[in-house]
Design a protein around this motif. Sequence first.
Motif, PDB file in Angstrom:
ATOM      1  N   LEU A   6       0.829  -1.201   0.000  1.00 41.00           N
ATOM      2  CA  LEU A   6       0.000   0.000   0.000  1.00 41.00           C
ATOM      3  C   LEU A   6       0.866   1.254   0.000  1.00 41.00           C
ATOM      4  O   LEU A   6       2.009   1.222   0.447  1.00 41.00           O
ATOM      5  N   PRO A   7       0.304   2.379  -0.453  1.00 40.87           N
ATOM      6  CA  PRO A   7       1.030   3.645  -0.357  1.00 40.87           C
ATOM      7  C   PRO A   7       1.364   3.952   1.106  1.00 40.87           C
ATOM      8  O   PRO A   7       0.612   3.585   2.025  1.00 40.87           O
ATOM      9  N   GLY A   8       2.474   4.640   1.318  1.00 41.87           N
ATOM     10  CA  GLY A   8       2.956   4.934   2.663  1.00 41.87           C
ATOM     11  C   GLY A   8       1.952   5.609   3.573  1.00 41.87           C
ATOM     12  O   GLY A   8       1.933   5.354   4.776  1.00 41.87           O
ATOM     13  N   ALA A   9       1.099   6.456   3.018  1.00 43.88           N
ATOM     14  CA  ALA A   9       0.105   7.162   3.831  1.00 43.88           C
ATOM     15  C   ALA A   9      -0.892   6.206   4.484  1.00 43.88           C
ATOM     16  O   ALA A   9      -1.599   6.590   5.417  1.00 43.88           O
ATOM     17  N   PHE A  10      -0.935   4.971   4.004  1.00 41.41           N
ATOM     18  CA  PHE A  10      -1.900   4.002   4.531  1.00 41.41           C
ATOM     19  C   PHE A  10      -1.200   2.786   5.129  1.00 41.41           C
ATOM     20  O   PHE A  10      -1.744   1.682   5.157  1.00 41.41           O
ATOM     21  N   ALA A  11       0.000   3.020   5.654  1.00 40.32           N
ATOM     22  CA  ALA A  11       0.813   1.948   6.237  1.00 40.32           C
ATOM     23  C   ALA A  11       0.100   1.232   7.375  1.00 40.32           C
ATOM     24  O   ALA A  11       0.320   0.039   7.591  1.00 40.32           O
ATOM     25  N   GLN A  12      -0.778   1.919   8.100  1.00 39.65           N
ATOM     26  CA  GLN A  12      -1.483   1.294   9.216  1.00 39.65           C
ATOM     27  C   GLN A  12      -2.423   0.176   8.758  1.00 39.65           C
ATOM     28  O   GLN A  12      -2.856  -0.636   9.563  1.00 39.65           O
ATOM     29  N   LEU A  13      -2.690   0.100   7.447  1.00 44.08           N
ATOM     30  CA  LEU A  13      -3.544  -0.962   6.916  1.00 44.08           C
ATOM     31  C   LEU A  13      -2.731  -2.087   6.266  1.00 44.08           C
ATOM     32  O   LEU A  13      -3.302  -3.058   5.764  1.00 44.08           O
ATOM     33  N   ALA A  47     -10.079  -0.221   8.877  1.00 43.70           N
ATOM     34  CA  ALA A  47     -10.283   0.487   7.606  1.00 43.70           C
ATOM     35  C   ALA A  47     -11.283   1.635   7.697  1.00 43.70           C
ATOM     36  O   ALA A  47     -11.134   2.632   6.979  1.00 43.70           O
ATOM     37  N   LEU A  48     -12.273   1.521   8.548  1.00 43.30           N
ATOM     38  CA  LEU A  48     -13.342   2.533   8.600  1.00 43.30           C
ATOM     39  C   LEU A  48     -12.821   3.967   8.707  1.00 43.30           C
ATOM     40  O   LEU A  48     -13.222   4.824   7.909  1.00 43.30           O
ATOM     41  N   PRO A  49     -11.916   4.286   9.621  1.00 47.66           N
ATOM     42  CA  PRO A  49     -11.462   5.674   9.704  1.00 47.66           C
ATOM     43  C   PRO A  49     -10.601   6.110   8.512  1.00 47.66           C
ATOM     44  O   PRO A  49     -10.350   7.304   8.331  1.00 47.66           O
ATOM     45  N   GLN A  50     -10.177   5.151   7.706  1.00 48.65           N
ATOM     46  CA  GLN A  50      -9.316   5.476   6.564  1.00 48.65           C
ATOM     47  C   GLN A  50     -10.069   5.580   5.234  1.00 48.65           C
ATOM     48  O   GLN A  50      -9.486   5.989   4.230  1.00 48.65           O
ATOM     49  N   ILE A  51     -11.343   5.228   5.217  1.00 46.64           N
ATOM     50  CA  ILE A  51     -12.068   5.193   3.939  1.00 46.64           C
ATOM     51  C   ILE A  51     -12.162   6.575   3.302  1.00 46.64           C
ATOM     52  O   ILE A  51     -11.890   6.728   2.109  1.00 46.64           O
ATOM     53  N   GLU A  52     -12.511   7.595   4.057  1.00 48.07           N
ATOM     54  CA  GLU A  52     -12.556   8.947   3.465  1.00 48.07           C
ATOM     55  C   GLU A  52     -11.191   9.392   2.963  1.00 48.07           C
ATOM     56  O   GLU A  52     -11.079   9.875   1.831  1.00 48.07           O
ATOM     57  N   PRO A  53     -10.117   9.231   3.752  1.00 48.24           N
ATOM     58  CA  PRO A  53      -8.799   9.571   3.220  1.00 48.24           C
ATOM     59  C   PRO A  53      -8.411   8.750   1.979  1.00 48.24           C
ATOM     60  O   PRO A  53      -7.769   9.267   1.061  1.00 48.24           O
ATOM     61  N   ILE A  54      -8.818   7.488   1.934  1.00 52.89           N
ATOM     62  CA  ILE A  54      -8.540   6.664   0.755  1.00 52.89           C
ATOM     63  C   ILE A  54      -9.252   7.235  -0.461  1.00 52.89           C
ATOM     64  O   ILE A  54      -8.652   7.381  -1.532  1.00 52.89           O
ATOM     65  N   LEU A  76      -8.505  -2.822  -1.667  1.00 52.61           N
ATOM     66  CA  LEU A  76      -8.748  -2.899  -0.227  1.00 52.61           C
ATOM     67  C   LEU A  76     -10.037  -2.154   0.131  1.00 52.61           C
ATOM     68  O   LEU A  76     -10.849  -2.644   0.916  1.00 52.61           O
ATOM     69  N   ALA A  77     -10.233  -0.981  -0.475  1.00 51.98           N
ATOM     70  CA  ALA A  77     -11.461  -0.209  -0.235  1.00 51.98           C
ATOM     71  C   ALA A  77     -12.684  -0.976  -0.730  1.00 51.98           C
ATOM     72  O   ALA A  77     -13.738  -0.963  -0.081  1.00 51.98           O
ATOM     73  N   LEU A  78     -12.564  -1.641  -1.859  1.00 49.09           N
ATOM     74  CA  LEU A  78     -13.679  -2.450  -2.362  1.00 49.09           C
ATOM     75  C   LEU A  78     -13.972  -3.610  -1.411  1.00 49.09           C
ATOM     76  O   LEU A  78     -15.148  -3.950  -1.184  1.00 49.09           O
ATOM     77  N   SER A  79     -12.938  -4.196  -0.831  1.00 49.15           N
ATOM     78  CA  SER A  79     -13.153  -5.261   0.153  1.00 49.15           C
ATOM     79  C   SER A  79     -13.853  -4.715   1.394  1.00 49.15           C
ATOM     80  O   SER A  79     -14.710  -5.389   1.978  1.00 49.15           O
ATOM     81  N   PHE A  80     -13.490  -3.496   1.775  1.00 49.97           N
ATOM     82  CA  PHE A  80     -14.183  -2.868   2.904  1.00 49.97           C
ATOM     83  C   PHE A  80     -15.683  -2.758   2.606  1.00 49.97           C
ATOM     84  O   PHE A  80     -16.526  -3.067   3.444  1.00 49.97           O
ATOM     85  N   MET A  81     -15.998  -2.328   1.391  1.00 45.68           N
ATOM     86  CA  MET A  81     -17.414  -2.204   1.015  1.00 45.68           C
ATOM     87  C   MET A  81     -18.107  -3.562   0.987  1.00 45.68           C
ATOM     88  O   MET A  81     -19.300  -3.661   1.257  1.00 45.68           O
ATOM     89  N   GLU A  82     -17.357  -4.595   0.678  1.00 45.59           N
ATOM     90  CA  GLU A  82     -17.914  -5.950   0.673  1.00 45.59           C
ATOM     91  C   GLU A  82     -18.265  -6.410   2.083  1.00 45.59           C
ATOM     92  O   GLU A  82     -19.277  -7.067   2.287  1.00 45.59           O
ATOM     93  N   VAL A  83     -17.439  -6.072   3.073  1.00 46.75           N
ATOM     94  CA  VAL A  83     -17.677  -6.557   4.436  1.00 46.75           C
ATOM     95  C   VAL A  83     -18.539  -5.626   5.281  1.00 46.75           C
ATOM     96  O   VAL A  83     -19.089  -6.062   6.291  1.00 46.75           O
ATOM     97  N   ALA A  84     -18.670  -4.375   4.897  1.00 49.94           N
ATOM     98  CA  ALA A  84     -19.418  -3.414   5.722  1.00 49.94           C
ATOM     99  C   ALA A  84     -20.829  -3.890   6.074  1.00 49.94           C
ATOM    100  O   ALA A  84     -21.230  -3.791   7.240  1.00 49.94           O
ATOM    101  N   PRO A  85     -21.619  -4.423   5.129  1.00 47.89           N
ATOM    102  CA  PRO A  85     -22.954  -4.893   5.515  1.00 47.89           C
ATOM    103  C   PRO A  85     -22.927  -6.017   6.551  1.00 47.89           C
ATOM    104  O   PRO A  85     -23.841  -6.112   7.375  1.00 47.89           O
ATOM    105  N   ALA A  86     -21.886  -6.844   6.541  1.00 47.45           N
ATOM    106  CA  ALA A  86     -21.788  -7.907   7.539  1.00 47.45           C
ATOM    107  C   ALA A  86     -21.685  -7.329   8.949  1.00 47.45           C
ATOM    108  O   ALA A  86     -22.223  -7.894   9.903  1.00 47.45           O
TER     109      ALA A  86
END
Length: 123
Positions: A6-13, A47-54, A76-86
Amino acid sequence: MSNTLLPGAFAQLESFATDWCIADEASRNRKRLASTMSEIRAFYKAALPQIEPIVDYLRPKPLAELDPQDRNLFNLALSFMEVAPAIEIYFEPDVPNSFEPDRFKILPPFAQTAVGGEQHEYT
């Protein structure tokens, strides 16, 4: 050369990248169904707090021109959208009281299916 996905700005993921940077919808769906709620919850919570920055980071970049790290971030963002309803709606990896997952055929995006006049059956 960097070994990060991932890009450095998103190293926490980065710890989620190997498992959740999934390029196609059918594979993201299978990953969600095969995951425990603990695994989904951990990914969602990180991932939730990073979605807007992504979104802000990727918005100015043409999709067709994403470098490998940016493409991974997009997936990764698309995977977040896949799991969010769960997490937010169903409280389990699958949709309760629904058809079995294998009854659904996930087709490639329309742009891919329309190329060359290919036709696909929706059975």
